[in-house]
Design an enzyme around this catalytic site. Structure first.
Site, PDB file in Angstrom:
ATOM      1  N   ARG A  41     -15.721   3.054 -38.463  1.00  0.00           N
ATOM      2  CA  ARG A  41     -14.478   2.573 -37.831  1.00  0.00           C
ATOM      3  C   ARG A  41     -14.385   1.056 -37.769  1.00  0.00           C
ATOM      4  O   ARG A  41     -13.305   0.501 -37.593  1.00  0.00           O
ATOM      5  CB  ARG A  41     -14.342   3.154 -36.426  1.00  0.00           C
ATOM      6  CG  ARG A  41     -15.459   2.700 -35.499  1.00  0.00           C
ATOM      7  CD  ARG A  41     -15.250   3.200 -34.107  1.00  0.00           C
ATOM      8  NE  ARG A  41     -16.414   3.010 -33.261  1.00  0.00           N
ATOM      9  CZ  ARG A  41     -16.427   3.237 -31.961  1.00  0.00           C
ATOM     10  NH1 ARG A  41     -15.351   3.688 -31.363  1.00  0.00           N
ATOM     11  NH2 ARG A  41     -17.517   3.051 -31.253  1.00  0.00           N
TER      12      ARG A  41
ATOM     13  N   HIS B 148       1.996   1.045  -7.272  1.00  0.00           N
ATOM     14  CA  HIS B 148       1.892  -0.394  -7.002  1.00  0.00           C
ATOM     15  C   HIS B 148       1.348  -1.139  -8.224  1.00  0.00           C
ATOM     16  O   HIS B 148       1.917  -2.146  -8.680  1.00  0.00           O
ATOM     17  CB  HIS B 148       0.981  -0.626  -5.787  1.00  0.00           C
ATOM     18  CG  HIS B 148       0.546  -2.049  -5.637  1.00  0.00           C
ATOM     19  ND1 HIS B 148       1.436  -3.077  -5.425  1.00  0.00           N
ATOM     20  CD2 HIS B 148      -0.688  -2.621  -5.699  1.00  0.00           C
ATOM     21  CE1 HIS B 148       0.772  -4.221  -5.357  1.00  0.00           C
ATOM     22  NE2 HIS B 148      -0.503  -3.981  -5.531  1.00  0.00           N
TER      23      HIS B 148
ATOM     24  N   ARG C 224       4.474  -6.888 -18.315  1.00  0.00           N
ATOM     25  CA  ARG C 224       4.607  -6.455 -19.710  1.00  0.00           C
ATOM     26  C   ARG C 224       6.024  -6.082 -20.121  1.00  0.00           C
ATOM     27  O   ARG C 224       6.283  -5.933 -21.324  1.00  0.00           O
ATOM     28  CB  ARG C 224       3.650  -5.277 -19.982  1.00  0.00           C
ATOM     29  CG  ARG C 224       2.186  -5.591 -19.718  1.00  0.00           C
ATOM     30  CD  ARG C 224       1.667  -6.753 -20.555  1.00  0.00           C
ATOM     31  NE  ARG C 224       0.249  -7.008 -20.308  1.00  0.00           N
ATOM     32  CZ  ARG C 224      -0.469  -7.904 -20.978  1.00  0.00           C
ATOM     33  NH1 ARG C 224       0.068  -8.641 -21.910  1.00  0.00           N
ATOM     34  NH2 ARG C 224      -1.753  -8.084 -20.680  1.00  0.00           N
TER      35      ARG C 224
ATOM     36  N   ARG D 188      -6.866  -3.713 -15.100  1.00  0.00           N
ATOM     37  CA  ARG D 188      -8.092  -3.005 -14.704  1.00  0.00           C
ATOM     38  C   ARG D 188      -7.888  -1.972 -13.629  1.00  0.00           C
ATOM     39  O   ARG D 188      -8.769  -1.154 -13.382  1.00  0.00           O
ATOM     40  CB  ARG D 188      -9.121  -4.042 -14.198  1.00  0.00           C
ATOM     41  CG  ARG D 188      -9.526  -5.043 -15.257  1.00  0.00           C
ATOM     42  CD  ARG D 188     -10.043  -6.323 -14.639  1.00  0.00           C
ATOM     43  NE  ARG D 188      -8.950  -7.080 -14.011  1.00  0.00           N
ATOM     44  CZ  ARG D 188      -9.094  -8.229 -13.376  1.00  0.00           C
ATOM     45  NH1 ARG D 188     -10.300  -8.746 -13.274  1.00  0.00           N
ATOM     46  NH2 ARG D 188      -8.061  -8.852 -12.844  1.00  0.00           N
TER      47      ARG D 188
ATOM     48  N   THR E 269       0.797  -1.235   0.000  1.00  0.00           N
ATOM     49  CA  THR E 269       0.000   0.000   0.000  1.00  0.00           C
ATOM     50  C   THR E 269       0.832   1.291   0.000  1.00  0.00           C
ATOM     51  O   THR E 269       0.411   2.264  -0.626  1.00  0.00           O
ATOM     52  CB  THR E 269      -1.030   0.019   1.151  1.00  0.00           C
ATOM     53  OG1 THR E 269      -0.425  -0.480   2.337  1.00  0.00           O
ATOM     54  CG2 THR E 269      -2.248  -0.804   0.810  1.00  0.00           C
TER      55      THR E 269
ATOM     56  N   TRP F 173      -3.322  -4.022 -23.150  1.00  0.00           N
ATOM     57  CA  TRP F 173      -3.067  -3.055 -22.088  1.00  0.00           C
ATOM     58  C   TRP F 173      -4.305  -2.861 -21.202  1.00  0.00           C
ATOM     59  O   TRP F 173      -4.212  -2.792 -19.981  1.00  0.00           O
ATOM     60  CB  TRP F 173      -2.680  -1.734 -22.757  1.00  0.00           C
ATOM     61  CG  TRP F 173      -2.046  -0.696 -21.901  1.00  0.00           C
ATOM     62  CD1 TRP F 173      -2.497  -0.222 -20.695  1.00  0.00           C
ATOM     63  CD2 TRP F 173      -0.843   0.026 -22.193  1.00  0.00           C
ATOM     64  NE1 TRP F 173      -1.657   0.756 -20.237  1.00  0.00           N
ATOM     65  CE2 TRP F 173      -0.641   0.927 -21.128  1.00  0.00           C
ATOM     66  CE3 TRP F 173       0.056   0.014 -23.252  1.00  0.00           C
ATOM     67  CZ2 TRP F 173       0.439   1.806 -21.096  1.00  0.00           C
ATOM     68  CZ3 TRP F 173       1.121   0.883 -23.224  1.00  0.00           C
ATOM     69  CH2 TRP F 173       1.311   1.755 -22.158  1.00  0.00           C
TER      70      TRP F 173
HETATM   71  C1  LIG Z   1       2.224 -12.919 -21.142  1.00  0.00           C
HETATM   72  C2  LIG Z   1       0.744 -12.739 -20.961  1.00  0.00           C
HETATM   73  C3  LIG Z   1      -0.148 -13.515 -21.657  1.00  0.00           C
HETATM   74  C4  LIG Z   1      -1.538 -13.344 -21.495  1.00  0.00           C
HETATM   75  N1  LIG Z   1      -2.406 -14.110 -22.215  1.00  0.00           N
HETATM   76  C5  LIG Z   1      -3.742 -13.928 -22.103  1.00  0.00           C
HETATM   77  C6  LIG Z   1      -4.672 -14.696 -22.871  1.00  0.00           C
HETATM   78  O1  LIG Z   1      -4.305 -15.568 -23.628  1.00  0.00           O
HETATM   79  N2  LIG Z   1      -6.023 -14.441 -22.724  1.00  0.00           N
HETATM   80  C7  LIG Z   1      -6.471 -13.486 -21.856  1.00  0.00           C
HETATM   81  O2  LIG Z   1      -7.684 -13.297 -21.753  1.00  0.00           O
HETATM   82  N3  LIG Z   1      -5.613 -12.750 -21.118  1.00  0.00           N
HETATM   83  C8  LIG Z   1      -4.270 -12.937 -21.222  1.00  0.00           C
HETATM   84  N4  LIG Z   1      -3.405 -12.162 -20.475  1.00  0.00           N
HETATM   85  C9  LIG Z   1      -3.961 -11.141 -19.583  1.00  0.00           C
HETATM   86  C10 LIG Z   1      -3.855 -11.580 -18.125  1.00  0.00           C
HETATM   87  O3  LIG Z   1      -4.625 -12.744 -17.889  1.00  0.00           O
HETATM   88  C11 LIG Z   1      -4.373 -10.446 -17.205  1.00  0.00           C
HETATM   89  O4  LIG Z   1      -5.718 -10.175 -17.516  1.00  0.00           O
HETATM   90  C12 LIG Z   1      -3.582  -9.166 -17.379  1.00  0.00           C
HETATM   91  O5  LIG Z   1      -2.202  -9.436 -17.344  1.00  0.00           O
HETATM   92  C13 LIG Z   1      -3.952  -8.183 -16.273  1.00  0.00           C
HETATM   93  O6  LIG Z   1      -3.428  -8.664 -15.071  1.00  0.00           O
HETATM   94  P1  LIG Z   1      -4.170  -8.389 -13.682  1.00  0.00           P
HETATM   95  O7  LIG Z   1      -5.569  -8.879 -13.736  1.00  0.00           O
HETATM   96  O8  LIG Z   1      -3.278  -8.974 -12.636  1.00  0.00           O
HETATM   97  O9  LIG Z   1      -4.072  -6.777 -13.623  1.00  0.00           O
HETATM   98  P2  LIG Z   1      -5.134  -5.742 -13.021  1.00  0.00           P
HETATM   99  O10 LIG Z   1      -6.409  -5.843 -13.744  1.00  0.00           O
HETATM  100  O11 LIG Z   1      -4.428  -4.420 -13.002  1.00  0.00           O
HETATM  101  O12 LIG Z   1      -5.362  -6.218 -11.562  1.00  0.00           O
HETATM  102  C14 LIG Z   1      -4.311  -6.171 -10.591  1.00  0.00           C
HETATM  103  C15 LIG Z   1      -4.689  -7.113  -9.482  1.00  0.00           C
HETATM  104  O13 LIG Z   1      -5.888  -6.635  -8.869  1.00  0.00           O
HETATM  105  C16 LIG Z   1      -6.717  -7.730  -8.516  1.00  0.00           C
HETATM  106  N5  LIG Z   1      -7.973  -7.615  -9.250  1.00  0.00           N
HETATM  107  C17 LIG Z   1      -8.304  -6.673 -10.165  1.00  0.00           C
HETATM  108  N6  LIG Z   1      -9.563  -6.843 -10.573  1.00  0.00           N
HETATM  109  C18 LIG Z   1     -10.035  -7.925  -9.939  1.00  0.00           C
HETATM  110  C19 LIG Z   1     -11.275  -8.618  -9.941  1.00  0.00           C
HETATM  111  N7  LIG Z   1     -12.306  -8.238 -10.687  1.00  0.00           N
HETATM  112  N8  LIG Z   1     -11.404  -9.693  -9.153  1.00  0.00           N
HETATM  113  C20 LIG Z   1     -10.396 -10.104  -8.372  1.00  0.00           C
HETATM  114  N9  LIG Z   1      -9.202  -9.507  -8.307  1.00  0.00           N
HETATM  115  C21 LIG Z   1      -9.024  -8.413  -9.083  1.00  0.00           C
HETATM  116  C22 LIG Z   1      -5.945  -8.993  -8.883  1.00  0.00           C
HETATM  117  O14 LIG Z   1      -5.186  -9.406  -7.773  1.00  0.00           O
HETATM  118  C23 LIG Z   1      -5.007  -8.536  -9.959  1.00  0.00           C
HETATM  119  O15 LIG Z   1      -3.842  -9.321 -10.098  1.00  0.00           O
HETATM  120  C24 LIG Z   1      -2.024 -12.343 -20.611  1.00  0.00           C
HETATM  121  C25 LIG Z   1      -1.108 -11.556 -19.904  1.00  0.00           C
HETATM  122  C26 LIG Z   1       0.257 -11.729 -20.065  1.00  0.00           C
HETATM  123  C27 LIG Z   1       1.208 -10.841 -19.312  1.00  0.00           C
END
Ligand SMILES: Cc1cc2nc3c(=O)[nH]c(=O)nc-3n(C[C@H](O)[C@H](O)[C@H](O)COP(=O)(O)OP(=O)(O)OC[C@H]3O[C@@H](n4cnc5c(N)ncnc54)[C@H](O)[C@@H]3O)c2cc1C
Length: 301
Positions: free
Chosen positions: A196, A214, A223, A114, A89, A110
């Site tokens: 578009r 963070h 990434r 979320r 935090t 990107w």
């Molecule tokens: C190399 C690579 C390959 C990938 N391939 C695919 C693919 O084939 N198909 C695909 O769909 N995606 C793919 N992704 C996307 C991946 O699954 C994640 O959606 C993306 O990296 C965002 O990560 P995140 O959810 O941790 O990040 P953020 O959305 O920024 O979230 C950060 C953290 O907040 C928490 N969080 C946020 N929202 C929620 C929620 N609603 N519920 C619970 N916890 C939450 C989680 O702990 C999460 O780790 C890929 C990503 C990478 C890096």
């Protein structure tokens, strides 16, 4: 990267009128403010605003610690401690707002992150520019044979030339048709929000993206990694350089513990301990799957 004369004038104007502030200022970040860092052929990242610095992370951490923090002697040590122990935090006390110009297919990856605030250029309201990402020849590569989600060696010769020609010709044709459909010259003109749909995913879009440190580091961890697609990785690498100047202690700790570090499973850790005692451990005796063992070997070299 093609900054228009207006965009460059806006940057010059913003950089020419500094104001005094009582807020925490990071000298490294001040140097980046408003300046566009080129990425890919037409893209960029530029810092629009930021809040906090290394000291802000420590200030927040010390409040949350209350008494009993005397052993943590300095900011760098404290930041390394926080990073090492996933005490996250305090890093959320720093924020950054970026203006990013990126191909739509990169934006789709990107936007999966979320935990940020986004406002994107409206292609319902505005007409998109005729700007498409056309990879440099060395990035026109074959499907990887070992990684289904990746690319292998660059394509060569006639095949590479043909691919490049297709990308350029299709981009140009789609944009010509886009212009023809929205034109109000001698016709009513199709709505921009509909026209578009005929544009390819290599067209550029733009957005403002605001995120706390963070969650930004989490984004960069995923990434800027070699497993990330090259076209998003170059944006992450550009942002890494900015963060290194903005919060040098936090970035150094991130580089050490996250980017350059590795997580080991309990099984992997057990193998390391057995190896240190002189045991010859194989995939079969490790308890790990072939994939896990391959990745483990990658980690320990
Ligand atoms: C190399 C690579 C390959 C990938 N391939 C695919 C693919 O084939 N198909 C695909 O769909 N995606 C793919 N992704 C996307 C991946 O699954 C994640 O959606 C993306 O990296 C965002 O990560 P995140 O959810 O941790 O990040 P953020 O959305 O920024 O979230 C950060 C953290 O907040 C928490 N969080 C946020 N929202 C929620 C929620 N609603 N519920 C619970 N916890 C939450 C989680 O702990 C999460 O780790 C890929 C990503 C990478 C890096």
């Amino acid at each position: 990267m093609a900054l228009t004369a207006d965009q460059q004038a806006e940057i010059d104007q913003q950089r020419s009128t500094p104001r005094q502030t009582l807020r925490a200022v990071s000298d490294g970040m001040e140097a980046h403010l408003y300046t566009a860092i080129p990425v890919l052929d037409h893209g960029f990242v530029r810092v629009i605003d930021y809040m906090g610095d290394d000291a802000a992370i420590c200030q927040a951490a010390r409040v949350s610690y209350g008494r009993g923090t005397k052993s943590v002697q300095n900011d760098e040590g404290l930041i390394r401690y926080l990073m090492r122990h996933w005490h996250s935090t305090p890093f959320e006390m720093c924020e950054v707002k970026l203006h990013v110009k990126l191909p739509v297919f990169v934006a789709r990856q990107w936007i999966r992150h979320r935990t940020a605030n986004v406002n994107e250029y409206s292609a319902r309201y505005s007409i998109l520019d005729r700007e498409f990402y056309i990879p440099a020849p060395e990035h026109i590569a074959a499907q990887s044979q070992v990684n289904n989600q990746g690319r292998g060696a660059p394509l060569e010769g006639a095949e590479a030339a043909r691919v490049l020609e297709i990308l350029k010709a299709d981009s140009a044709r789609c944009y010509d048709n886009y212009e023809a459909m929205i034109s109000q010259d001698g016709q009513e003109g199709l709505a921009r929000e509909l026209a578009r749909m005929n544009l390819p995913a290599n067209i550029y879009t733009q957005w403002y993206w605001k995120v706390d440190l963070h969650n930004l580091l989490h984004f960069l961890r995923l990434r800027a990694d070699t497993h990330a697609q090259y076209e998003i990785r170059v944006y992450a690498e550009a942002i890494c350089a900015v963060v290194a100047d903005w919060v040098p202690f936090a970035y150094a700790a991130f580089e050490d513990y996250r980017l350059g570090g590795a997580n080991l499973s309990a099984k992997a850790l057990d193998c390391v301990r057995r190896m240190l005692k002189g045991e010859e451990v194989t995939q079969e005796s490790s308890g790990m799957s072939k994939g896990e063992w391959r990745e483990f070997e990658g980690v320990i070299g």
